[in-house]
Design an enzyme around this catalytic site. Structure first.
Site, short mmCIF file in Angstrom:
data_model
loop_
_atom_site.label_atom_id
_atom_site.label_comp_id
_atom_site.label_asym_id
_atom_site.label_seq_id
_atom_site.Cartn_x
_atom_site.Cartn_y
_atom_site.Cartn_z
N GLU A 297 0.81 -1.22 0.00
CA GLU A 297 0.00 0.00 0.00
C GLU A 297 0.85 1.28 0.00
OE1 GLU A 297 -3.08 0.27 -0.48
OE2 GLU A 297 -4.17 -1.47 0.32
N GLU B 173 -4.18 -10.52 -0.29
CA GLU B 173 -5.02 -10.42 0.91
C GLU B 173 -6.44 -10.75 0.50
OE1 GLU B 173 -4.58 -6.57 2.88
OE2 GLU B 173 -2.42 -6.62 2.55
#
Ligand code: IPT
Length: 988
Positions: free
Chosen positions: A419, A496
């Protein structure tokens, strides 16, 4: 900030000064001085509060506190009050104004001092001082000499101490700043914690570094070994098992018939490097080759499927400081739950964890210490990932990741970080890795839109439809056609998914089916392994324990319970989600086919055949064991399926059950267990199982309504039951006092109802529709000669949408002779406009008691919901109400037992028996739904003296909407006309 400022390093973007170049973590027989233990410590409130001469060897620190190294200073004092600052939790937001690279001047700074003795004979003139993890920036003085400074909290930093170290007394002084420019690169979703949180040591300096390159050629079975050694003198390599003895490490050595390393057969060859100076360095060599072949992720020439988890380093008492025992626990628990892969989200772990992965067998995505997520809310404006001023910091972190961990065969993929948007610094980091280590693939999810510098197409939290489209190669094109061609050729990874926050996740088996259907899909990693709850206790006279989450330390910005989203509770007890995942990803799939009188075994392993498993069968009649034995299953190769006819003993057991049995359900189960001890579990440990219904229950005769309902003195009596004539409530059954039942549609909102990382949470529509404040209005109570009819309407104030409900009570001649069974048929009819799903649909009732024994026949033993029900099997179970509560860190709906046929709830005053028709969901707890919903922590839940029972026709699915998709369409509980039945009787 100016150049004369001695603290300028805190905010400058430089990764550090005075440090040695990064290198591998390795053991050696050269002497080492461990500096872990109690250090003197003082916490300064900021840069204006530093101790001027604290680095001077003779500074008097005797008045200072003692603090353990390694530790996170905010965790000191727990589970009582933190002694230094407090933990703070944010997911995305920086806990300070975003103004890179500046950080607040009120910057808590730990001043650490430690005296140590260098024994005679220690080679002080050639030594390094090693810090394995310091959060977030630090400067170091040895005997008053400033050695340098460093950033990069979770990578190793070493300083040359050859000039400053001396025999006898030495004084080490370290200043650790909570915030630094490095904090902008360390915005991982976790608690902000500071300090020297991994080990510190002084090590004699010998061999500088080495890089073991061990590949496997599956076409020839040959391994090739070469070790690049960097040393001031020469070194020789020995690997006795491979016939290499005192040889030039550079080789390369081509060895026939090598056994390759894999997660399933983690074959390590013991070797040794011996330097000319006599230093001995043990090696553990694993041969393996990672490659993308025709868009498929392969190792050693065979596809692999990642059944993984994202793992943060966490312990509820010590934060990110872990003992080796805790690391072993994690690895063994993963292996025991069929997990074969771990992403070290979102930083390199303590290097000992990777030793354990090598040893026990886990594929590792080793991730860099990098996340800049807090720039996303401002559209990645000023994101360091694309700012040349930060390039050195990115490259430094990347090099420290790769150099430290390059000798681990378990590491098959380098992940740049998490991220952090996109940008030239990430591309540069990838390019650096490519020239340094071409034996692994490069992962970075943030580059999904182009995949220009990565080797895996990776996404997080997408739904199964999109996943299937990617599996088919039908994803939407990228903006640039060249990138598109590249991306289409890449294997896909779900870095994820299955957000394991609170009750759930639901829908895991849907993902697994899609993954197994498409070779391009290399599997994925559940978010996440462990709840990061912090152990606390209340300040009551009799303190009660609980786990803290975001906001519990008074943080002004925080993300609440989003930090408790793991498959393990903070104490590492498996949650129902982990038990579910274990079943969903079992590497051997057994199928019981009663119609064909066969079993089949499908082997989903990478390389392991089924010979390491014993298969056993058992037959249960209504949960009572009636036969069991071993089952001979021919060894099944990876990818193969074997079908076995039922042996005669199975047929005999079933015939006996059919002829002389209870007339109830007869289930045939097969389990596959370890034949022998493995490093990670003992013989007998179960890997896979299946059940098949071998004999269906004899159809129940419909009990003929027999008794009239008689009204008298404000009551209605129907057989053993007494009702309130006005409310229609059942108030007594036999000797048992009861309250209810009433139609109930509300559940204590789960995290997946309350949150939605990508849109509107489900709770909004539910609250708008008033589902949490439905009123139960009784319209009529009508006894007749065959029973009692209670008519009611469930609706919210201000709303015309309602659920009409007719409770039809009768008494049947059940097998529980004597009093007969009280039968309830509930007919629910939606009225008006219903656009929202129902949280649940069932009835709620209560009986007196603080705890109760519960015995049931149905699915169990654990919690299950319609979209998380793979791990439960039909059987007879016993538990207690207290043990049936699942202790989610933030209390919420939990503990449902799915598809219960019969149950008995025994309190101090009697037994209530329930029979589903044919099944009912059962939730039983010592507090109400309202109390459960109102609780913020487990210790808020206090029994109210009643046992609350929910008998549900159905629940809305769990999904994983807190960060991902909600329940799939088939698991949405729509408001539609519904009839369900349940029978009650009492014992004692
Ligand atoms: C995603 C993060 O990568 C991970 O660190 C964690 O925060 C997870 O979500 C949720 O628990 S980011 C998400 C907002 C898509």
């Amino acid at each position: 900030m100016n150049d004369l400022d001695p603290n300028a390093y805190v905010e400058d973007r430089s990764p550090g000064t005075g440090r040695l170049r990064p290198r591998a973590a390795f053991a050696s027989d050269l002497p080492t001085l461990a500096l872990d233990g109690d250090w003197r410590f003082r916490l300064a409130s900021g840069l204006d509060d530093l101790t001027g001469d604290f680095s001077a060897p003779h500074f008097d620190d005797t008045a200072w506190d003692l603090l353990a190294v390694p530790s996170c200073w905010q965790m000191s004092g727990l589970p009582g009050e933190p002694r230094y600052g407090a933990p703070a939790y944010t997911n995305i937001a920086y806990p300070f104004p975003v103004d890179p690279p500046r950080v607040p001047r009120q910057n808590p700074t730990g001043e650490y001092r430690r005296e140590f003795n260098v024994p005679d004979g220690f080679p002080a003139s050639a030594a390094v001082l090693r810090f394995e993890g310091v959060d977030s920036a630090f400067a170091v003085w040895l005997n008053g000499v400033r050695l340098g400074d460093g950033k990069g909290s979770r990578v190793t930093t070493e300083f040359d101490v050859s000039a400053a170290l001396r025999p006898g007394r030495n004084v080490l002084a370290v200043r650790v700043h909570q915030w630094s420019s490095g904090s902008y690169l360390e915005d991982q979703d976790m608690w902000w914690l500071s300090g020297i949180f991994r080990s510190v040591s002084v090590a004699a300096r010998g061999v500088e570094d080495f890089f073991v390159r061990a590949t496997f050629d599956h076409t020839t079975g040959q391994g090739t070994l070469a070790v690049d050694v960097t040393a001031p003198c020469g070194a020789l390599l020995s690997v006795p098992e491979l016939g290499i003895s005192g040889a030039d490490p550079a080789g390369p050595y081509v060895i026939d018939s090598v056994e390759p390393w894999s997660d399933e057969q983690p074959r390590l060859y013991a070797g040794e490097l011996v330097s000319d100076a006599g230093e001995r360095i043990p090696l553990r060599i694993g041969f393996r080759t990672v490659a993308v072949v025709d868009g498929v992720l392969t190792v050693n020439g065979r596809p692999i499927s990642l059944r993984g988890v994202n793992r943060h380093e966490w312990h509820p008492l010590t934060g990110r400081t872990l003992t080796e025992d805790t690391m072993v626990t994690d690895v063994l628990l993963m292996k025991q739950h069929n997990i074969n892969a771990v992403r070290t989200s979102h930083y390199p772990p303590d290097h000992r964890f990777l030793d354990l992965c090598d040893e026990h067998g886990l594929w590792v995505f080793c991730e860099g210490d990098l996340e800049t997520h807090g720039f996303e809310p401002d559209n990645w404006h000023r994101n360091p990932s694309n700012d040349p001023a930060w390039r050195e910091a990115y490259l430094d972190r990347t090099a420290r990741l790769v150099e430290r961990d390059k000798n681990h065969p378990s590491v098959i993929v380098w992940s740049l970080g998490n991220e952090s948007g996109t940008g030239a610094n990430l591309a540069a980091a990838a390019a650096w890795i490519r020239q340094r280590d071409d034996s692994r693939l490069i992962h970075y999810e943030g580059d999904f839109a182009s995949c220009a510098y990565v080797d895996l197409y990776s996404r997080m939290y997408i739904g199964v439809d999109e996943l299937a489209a990617i599996g088919r190669g039908q994803e939407a094109p990228t903006a640039d056609p060249a990138d598109d061609a590249h991306r289409r050729a890449l294997p896909f990874v779900l870095c994820e998914y299955g957000h394991a926050m609170g009750t759930g996740p639901g829908g895991l088996s849907e993902y697994q089916q899609v993954i197994e259907a498409h070779p391009r899909l290399a599997g994925g990693f559940i978010w996440e392994w462990l709840d990061h709850g912090i152990a606390r206790r209340t300040e009551d006279q009799e303190p009660r324990a609980f786990y803290a989450y975001g906001g519990d330390f008074g943080e002004e910005v925080h993300d609440g319970a989003f930090v408790a989203d793991g498959l393990l509770f903070p104490d590492r007890t498996p949650s129902p989600g982990l038990v579910e995942y274990k079943k969903v990803i079992e590497p051997i799939r057994i199928h019981v086919d009663p119609a064909a009188r066969q079993f089949s075994v499908h082997n989903l392993h990478h390389v392991r055949d089924s010979g390491y498993l014993d298969f056993r069968w058992s037959v249960e009649d209504r949960g009572d064991p009636v036969g069991s034995g071993d089952l001979k299953v021919p060894t099944t190769a990876p990818g193969a399926t074997t079908t076995v006819e039922w042996p005669a003993e199975v047929a005999a057991a079933l015939d006996a059950a059919r002829e002389n049995g209870s007339g109830g359900e007869v289930w045939l189960s097969v389990t596959a267990v370890l034949v022998a001890d493995e490093s990670w579990a003992g013989a007998g440990h179960e890997i896979a199982w299946a059940q098949g219904l071998a004999v269906a229950p004899a159809s129940c005769s419909v009990p003929s309504p027999s008794a009239p309902a008689l009204a008298h003195d404000g009551h209605v009596t129907l057989g053993p039951a007494q009702f309130d004539a006005r409310s229609g409530e059942l108030i007594r059954l036999g000797g048992l006092e009861l309250g209810g039942p009433r139609l109930d549609i509300w559940r204590a909102p789960i995290d997946n109802d309350l949150l939605n990382a990508f849109g509107e949470p489900q709770i909004t529509a539910w609250l708008d529709a008033g589902l949490h404040r439905m009123r139960h209005e009784v319209l009529s109570v009508e006894p007749d000669t065959q029973g009692l009819t209670v008519t009611a309407r469930l609706a919210a104030a201000g709303s015309s949408a309602a659920l009409g409900v007719v409770y039809r009570w009768s008494v049947g001649d059940g097998p529980d002779a004597g009093q007969g069974r009280l039968r309830l048929e509930c007919t629910v009819t939606p009225d008006g406009a219903w656009s929202v799903p129902l949280p649940r649909l069932g009835i709620a009732l209560s009986l007196p008691g603080t705890d109760a024994e519960v015995e049931w026949f149905g699915l169990g033993p654990g919690e299950a919901y319609r979209d998380s029900r793979n791990a439960v099997r039909v059987g007879r179970y016993r538990s207690t109400v207290s043990a049936m509560q699942t202790p989610y860190v933030r209390p919420q709906e939990n503990g449902n037992r799915h598809q219960v046929r019969r149950a008995e709830i025994t309190t101090a005053v009697g037994t209530l028996r329930l029979t589903g028709d044919p099944v009912i969901d059962l939730t039983v707890r010592p507090w109400s739904t309202a109390a459960l919903a109102a609780a913020a922590h487990q210790h808020d839940l206090v029994g109210d003296g009643r046992i609350h029972l929910h008998l549900d026709h159905a629940h809305h699915g769990l999904g994983s909407a807190s960060c991902g998709p909600g329940p799939s369409a088939s698991d949405v509980l729509a408001a539609v006309p519904t009839v369900f039945r349940v029978e009650f009787s009492t014992g004692r």
